[in-house]
Design a protein around this motif. Structure first.
Motif, mmCIF file in Angstrom:
data_model
loop_
_atom_site.group_PDB
_atom_site.id
_atom_site.type_symbol
_atom_site.label_atom_id
_atom_site.label_comp_id
_atom_site.label_asym_id
_atom_site.label_seq_id
_atom_site.Cartn_x
_atom_site.Cartn_y
_atom_site.Cartn_z
ATOM 1 N N UNK A 1 0.835 -1.239 0.091
ATOM 2 C CA UNK A 1 0.092 0.152 0.047
ATOM 3 C C UNK A 1 0.913 1.280 -0.075
ATOM 4 N N UNK A 2 2.004 1.389 0.745
ATOM 5 C CA UNK A 2 2.805 2.336 1.115
ATOM 6 C C UNK A 2 3.526 2.510 -0.236
ATOM 7 N N UNK A 3 3.940 1.435 -0.950
ATOM 8 C CA UNK A 3 4.537 1.630 -2.277
ATOM 9 C C UNK A 3 3.728 2.311 -3.509
ATOM 10 N N UNK A 4 2.474 1.999 -3.440
ATOM 11 C CA UNK A 4 1.237 2.311 -4.341
ATOM 12 C C UNK A 4 1.191 3.786 -4.174
ATOM 13 N N UNK A 5 1.124 4.197 -2.788
ATOM 14 C CA UNK A 5 0.701 5.484 -2.645
ATOM 15 C C UNK A 5 2.271 6.198 -2.959
ATOM 16 N N UNK A 6 3.382 5.780 -2.811
ATOM 17 C CA UNK A 6 4.494 6.697 -3.196
ATOM 18 C C UNK A 6 4.786 6.739 -4.618
ATOM 19 N N UNK A 7 4.399 5.483 -5.523
ATOM 20 C CA UNK A 7 4.238 5.580 -6.866
ATOM 21 C C UNK A 7 3.144 6.573 -7.262
ATOM 22 N N UNK A 8 2.067 6.959 -6.729
ATOM 23 C CA UNK A 8 1.060 7.667 -7.168
ATOM 24 C C UNK A 8 1.361 9.097 -6.821
ATOM 25 N N UNK A 9 1.869 9.322 -5.890
ATOM 26 C CA UNK A 9 2.369 10.703 -5.302
ATOM 27 C C UNK A 9 3.499 11.289 -6.237
ATOM 28 N N UNK A 10 4.719 10.354 -6.740
ATOM 29 C CA UNK A 10 5.773 10.784 -7.381
ATOM 30 C C UNK A 10 5.159 10.860 -8.846
ATOM 31 N N UNK A 11 4.340 10.095 -9.341
ATOM 32 C CA UNK A 11 3.941 10.037 -10.871
ATOM 33 C C UNK A 11 3.238 11.411 -11.009
ATOM 34 N N UNK A 12 2.163 11.864 -10.275
ATOM 35 C CA UNK A 12 1.138 12.890 -10.499
ATOM 36 C C UNK A 12 1.556 13.956 -9.938
ATOM 37 N N UNK A 13 2.644 14.041 -9.149
ATOM 38 C CA UNK A 13 3.006 15.422 -8.316
ATOM 39 C C UNK A 13 4.275 15.525 -8.449
ATOM 40 N N UNK A 14 5.242 15.129 -8.261
ATOM 41 C CA UNK A 14 6.693 15.131 -7.835
ATOM 42 C C UNK A 14 7.238 15.308 -9.487
#
Length: 255
Positions: A1-14
């Motif tokens: 779950x943490x990996x998915x949230x990190x991927x989502x955060x990096x992909x669409x924001x960072x």
């Protein structure tokens, strides 16, 4: 779950923000300064920030009043009115621009009335201000409304029992609790106004040094294949919006 949230955060924001800043940093200082501090760009900054500030102040004041009425009072049609507040979130901004042109244009019934009295809305700064107020209208309400709903009414009743006046109760109990929410609504409204494009491009004449705002200038740079200028101007707006959000978050953490 943490990996998915990190991927989502990096992909669409960072990643998008990082690419924009990295592209700007690859330019020379002369290129950045010539684009970011050109006379046209400085004029658009002044117009965009001044009108956005006016719009967010207006929306914050009336948004607080509307949120207070929705939470503290019951009246017919309350749920319908509450649901209509979110329409600017879902309505395409270009449709809002067309609606304003139809109402306040020279062929609109209200626009004709105003023109007969020497007031022009479309293709002026006043039209830009109205568009900014419309698109950022819900932020001032939705930021304050949940805080009012969660506020313990017994604190106010206890203050009244101890002899406090309604104004003293509001200033000492209600207002300090609402300050962070009000500031958040102001910053969200201000940032939304800064980035607005769809409705304003239809309402303003988009002439430099008259009523040209920064997002429209960025689009004009893209139309002329000036990707360097568009990147620099976009980075400037992003920096200022991030700075405002950072200040508000620091203030909220201190509270």
């Amino acid at each position: 779950m943490r990996t998915f949230i990190s991927f989502y955060f990096l992909t669409f924001l960072i990643f998008p923000i990082g690419v924009l800043f990295c592209t700007s940093l690859n330019l020379s200082f002369a290129q950045i300064s010539s684009q970011a501090f050109s006379p046209v760009a400085l004029c658009t900054y002044q117009l965009s920030f001044s009108l956005s500030l006016i719009a967010c102040i207006i929306n914050t004041f009336f948004g607080f009043l509307i949120a207070w009425v929705l939470v503290r009072y019951d009246f017919p049609g309350k749920k319908i009115f509450d649901a209509m507040i979110d329409l600017p979130f879902s309505l395409p901004t270009s449709v809002a621009g067309l609606s304003f042109c139809a109402i306040y244009g020279s062929k609109g019934w209200f626009g004709t009335f105003l023109l007969n009295h020497g007031i022009q809305i479309v293709f002026t700064k006043l039209g830009i201000l109205l568009a900014m107020i419309f698109v950022s209208f819900p932020f001032g309400i939705r930021s304050v409304q949940p805080v009012l709903l969660d506020m313990d009414k017994q604190l106010e009743e206890a203050a009244w029992c101890l002899g406090a006046t309604p104004w003293r109760t509001f200033s000492k109990i209600v207002w300090p609790t609402l300050i962070p929410a009000i500031l958040t609504g102001m910053v969200l409204s201000f940032s939304r106004c800064i980035g607005e494009y769809g409705s304003i491009v239809l309402l303003s004449s988009n002439f430099p040094f008259k009523d040209l705002i920064t997002p429209v200038l960025i689009f004009q740079c893209l139309e002329q294949y000036d990707y360097t200028g568009a990147t620099v101007l976009g980075s400037v707006l992003l920096f200022f919006c991030f700075f405002f959000f950072l200040i508000v978050n620091i203030f909220q953490n201190k509270n």
